[in-house]
Enzyme design. Structure first.
Site, short mmCIF file in Angstrom:
data_model
loop_
_atom_site.label_atom_id
_atom_site.label_comp_id
_atom_site.label_asym_id
_atom_site.label_seq_id
_atom_site.Cartn_x
_atom_site.Cartn_y
_atom_site.Cartn_z
N ARG A 57 -0.55 1.46 -5.21
CA ARG A 57 -0.68 2.35 -6.56
C ARG A 57 -1.09 1.76 -7.66
O ARG A 57 -0.52 0.72 -8.01
CB ARG A 57 0.09 3.64 -6.28
CG ARG A 57 0.25 4.30 -5.32
CD ARG A 57 1.65 5.52 -5.58
NE ARG A 57 2.58 4.92 -5.68
CZ ARG A 57 3.34 4.92 -6.81
NH1 ARG A 57 2.72 5.25 -8.02
NH2 ARG A 57 4.44 4.38 -6.73
N LYS A 198 -1.52 10.51 -2.36
CA LYS A 198 -0.44 10.75 -3.49
C LYS A 198 -1.06 11.66 -4.53
O LYS A 198 -0.26 12.38 -5.13
CB LYS A 198 0.14 9.61 -4.10
CG LYS A 198 1.01 8.68 -3.22
CD LYS A 198 2.22 9.36 -2.69
CE LYS A 198 3.16 8.48 -2.00
NZ LYS A 198 4.24 9.31 -1.57
N HIS A 217 9.76 14.65 -2.13
CA HIS A 217 9.46 13.40 -1.90
C HIS A 217 10.45 12.90 -0.73
O HIS A 217 11.52 11.87 -1.22
CB HIS A 217 9.27 12.32 -2.90
CG HIS A 217 8.95 10.90 -2.45
ND1 HIS A 217 9.14 9.77 -3.14
CD2 HIS A 217 8.04 10.70 -1.37
CE1 HIS A 217 8.23 8.66 -2.50
NE2 HIS A 217 7.70 9.24 -1.59
N SER A 235 9.47 4.34 -1.87
CA SER A 235 8.59 3.48 -0.91
C SER A 235 9.57 2.29 -0.52
O SER A 235 10.16 1.63 -1.24
CB SER A 235 7.23 3.21 -1.42
OG SER A 235 6.71 2.22 -0.46
N LYS A 239 12.71 5.69 4.42
CA LYS A 239 12.49 7.19 4.98
C LYS A 239 11.81 7.01 6.39
O LYS A 239 12.14 7.86 7.10
CB LYS A 239 11.74 7.93 3.87
CG LYS A 239 12.26 8.08 2.54
CD LYS A 239 11.40 8.87 1.66
CE LYS A 239 10.05 8.87 1.73
NZ LYS A 239 9.59 7.52 1.21
N THR A 240 10.69 6.60 6.37
CA THR A 240 9.85 6.52 7.60
C THR A 240 10.71 5.80 8.71
O THR A 240 10.96 6.57 9.93
CB THR A 240 8.51 5.79 7.52
OG1 THR A 240 7.92 6.29 6.40
CG2 THR A 240 7.79 5.62 8.52
N ASP A 254 7.06 11.87 4.83
CA ASP A 254 7.15 11.67 3.57
C ASP A 254 7.27 12.70 2.37
O ASP A 254 7.63 12.59 1.45
CB ASP A 254 5.89 10.79 2.96
CG ASP A 254 5.93 9.89 1.83
OD1 ASP A 254 6.94 9.24 1.50
OD2 ASP A 254 4.88 9.91 1.04
N ARG A 319 0.47 -1.21 5.60
CA ARG A 319 0.48 0.07 5.88
C ARG A 319 -0.26 0.52 7.16
O ARG A 319 -1.22 -0.25 7.45
CB ARG A 319 0.13 0.98 4.89
CG ARG A 319 0.74 1.00 3.56
CD ARG A 319 1.81 1.84 3.41
NE ARG A 319 2.77 1.87 2.27
CZ ARG A 319 3.73 2.66 1.65
NH1 ARG A 319 4.08 3.33 2.44
NH2 ARG A 319 4.39 2.31 0.80
#
Length: 527
Positions: A57, A198, A217, A235, A239-240, A254, A319
């Site tokens: 980003r 996003k 988030h 990130s 989390k994933t 997410d 990713r």
């Protein structure tokens, strides 16, 4: 066209183009991407693409249009503004540019799995693979829904169009501009597809709280008994990985909303980090990387077409984008009840936070507002090694409204639904970054499992003298000494010094929250 028109007029303009491909299947989009030389197939059938200069980003290039209807609502301390005039001029330039293209790609779908709260969206792309990304990451319309689909927000992505900063009011050739009044997101100058995802999350972070729904988030899953868990974190904090649990069903990867009905996924897919990915450690993500999946910036052998997930020559922010039903045990539709457990994830590069601790309600609010972690390499431009950072609500770059709006809503829901809250450090142990080692995933999984199954509810805890956190003295599957961070350091004095340094950073950061109660302020570290 004047941007005072609505999103339907945007579509009318685009349809003047020679060929606009609407809601192509994943197979057709892969074919288009290959014929346009946008990517190559890997040995598993995934589409591998590279994003050039931008592999993450670009927050310094993101703007909100300073429109009268929203100007007094937004938090301008953490968001940038651009004038309506600059936006309209740049919008017209992008539209003129897109109308020179022989082919464009249009996705119509939704954000929000709860039909009572979902947002109809459309995404217009210059690249076929970007449209495949949108197809996989957002909620795809069911049979019959496309006919009556009326988009309420439009994303326009033109990566090969570059802005002129002096003329267009941007900071570089890249721009991500959100007009909440015109309901348009304008993206240019970057091929990184994460901006598409996003930008819609940012829009939902404005729209959902306006309807008394908390936007979050976080990832979410549900156990066999219907118990729901939320995993907050930036990130790279896990989390994933941690939500993709074979013993629990995935609600979402997410981004979620929490309404009076419970939790719902905002997306229709997963955008998983693949750096150092292995079948042994993350089998669900590994198996999801197949035909239709988009692999971003992953190194691939030219002959065998096998992906090398350990190779970070392009970026550590590699990713995989795939539909949520590529994971075998998911909730369909992606909605569930109210959470029983909340886990705040942090990747502590100082190596001083405990691997797991139970939080009081006030500590939960303190750490939610603080949002501490280490910004990991590759998630943003210019970040090449972990840096300590505080990201409010674990998602500051995507929060248009003042932080207290989200924090107050979360605090009310924790009390209303009697939610257990834990802080889990997936970062370093035995020393800071460069000296210690990353917490073993097997240990983290064991701690999270124990928290979700209530195995820590009656375990004796030790209060950390600096951070005030309540650390379990025992956890199934984890050596007791691992639970106490100071015991993992060879030099106790060095630990105290580093812990004090981080505690002071917490205190300094929290000074910006002048409108919170003393009980929350006092729930932080004590130096």
């Amino acid at each position: 066209m004047s941007t005072t028109s609505h999103t339907s007029t945007v579509l009318e303009e685009i349809l003047n183009n020679k060929a606009v491909h609407v809601n192509l299947s994943a197979s057709r989009l892969v074919e288009k991407a290959l014929s346009n030389n946008e990517g190559t197939l890997t040995s598993t059938g995934a589409l591998r693409v590279t994003t050039g200069k931008y592999t993450g980003r670009s927050p310094k290039d993101k703007f909100f249009v300073a429109e009268k209807s929203i100007k007094d609502k937004l938090n301008w301390e953490s968001n940038q503004s651009i004038s309506e005039e600059k936006f309209e001029n740049l919008y017209n330039k992008v539209m003129d540019y897109l109308n020179t293209k022989e082919e464009l790609y249009l996705f119509k779908g939704f954000a929000g799995a709860d039909k009572s709260a979902r947002l109809p969206i459309q995404v217009i792309n210059e690249y076929a693979w970007h449209n495949l990304f949108a197809h996989q990451l957002f909620i795809r319309p069911a049979e019959g829904e496309l006919k009556d689909h009326n988009a309420e927000f439009t994303v326009i992505s033109a990566p090969d169009f570059q802005a002129n900063p002096e003329e267009d009011g941007t900071n570089s050739e890249t721009f991500i501009i959100i007009s909440l009044e015109k309901r348009i997101v304008l993206i240019g100058g970057t091929q990184y597809a994460g901006e598409i995802k996003k930008s819609i999350f940012t829009v939902m972070n404005y729209m959902l709280p306006e309807n008394n729904i908390l936007s979050m988030h976080c990832s979410a899953n549900v156990g066999k008994e219907g118990d729901v868990a939320l995993f907050f974190g930036l990130s790279g904090t896990g989390k994933t990985t941690l939500s993709a649990d074979p013993n629990r069903r995935l609600i979402g990867d997410d981004e979620h909303g929490w309404s009076v009905n419970g939790v719902f996924n905002i997306e229709g897919g997963c955008y998983a980090k693949t750096v150092n990915l292995s079948k042994e450690k993350e089998p669900q993500i590994w198996d999801a990387i197949r035909f239709g999946t988009v692999l971003e910036n992953v190194t691939v052998d030219e002959d065998s077409r096998q992906a090398d997930y350990d190779n970070t020559v392009l970026t550590e922010n590699t990713r995989a984008a795939y539909p949520i039903d590529a994971i075998p045990n998911v909730v369909v539709p992606s909605v569930a009840g109210h959470p029983n457990t909340i886990v705040f994830l942090t990747a502590d590069a100082f190596g001083v936070l405990p691997p797991i601790s139970k939080l009081t309600k006030e500590q939960a609010m303190y750490h939610f507002l603080s949002g501490y972690t280490s910004k990991l390499a590759g998630t943003e431009r210019g970040v090449t090694s972990p840096e300590a950072t505080f990201s409010t609500c674990f998602g500051a770059p995507f929060l248009p409204l003042p932080a207290y709006r989200y924090a107050e809503m979360l605090g009310e829901k924790i009390v209303e639904h009697d939610v257990n809250v834990f802080l889990v450090n997936t970062g370093w142990s035995g020393g800071s970054y460069g000296e210690g080692s990353r917490m073993k995933l097997a240990y983290t999984r064991a701690m999270v499992q124990a928290a979700l199954e209530g195995e820590l509810d009656s375990v004796e805890t030790v209060k950390d003298p600096i951070f005030g956190l309540h650390i379990p003295s025992h956890c199934p599957g984890v050596p007791d000494e691992v639970l106490q961070p100071k015991q993992t350091w060879s030099d106790g004095e060095a630990y105290d010094e580093k812990a004090t340094e981080l505690a002071k950073k917490f205190q300094q950061n929290f000074k910006k929250f002048s409108n919170v109660s003393d009980s929350i302020k006092n729930a932080g570290p004590n130096v």
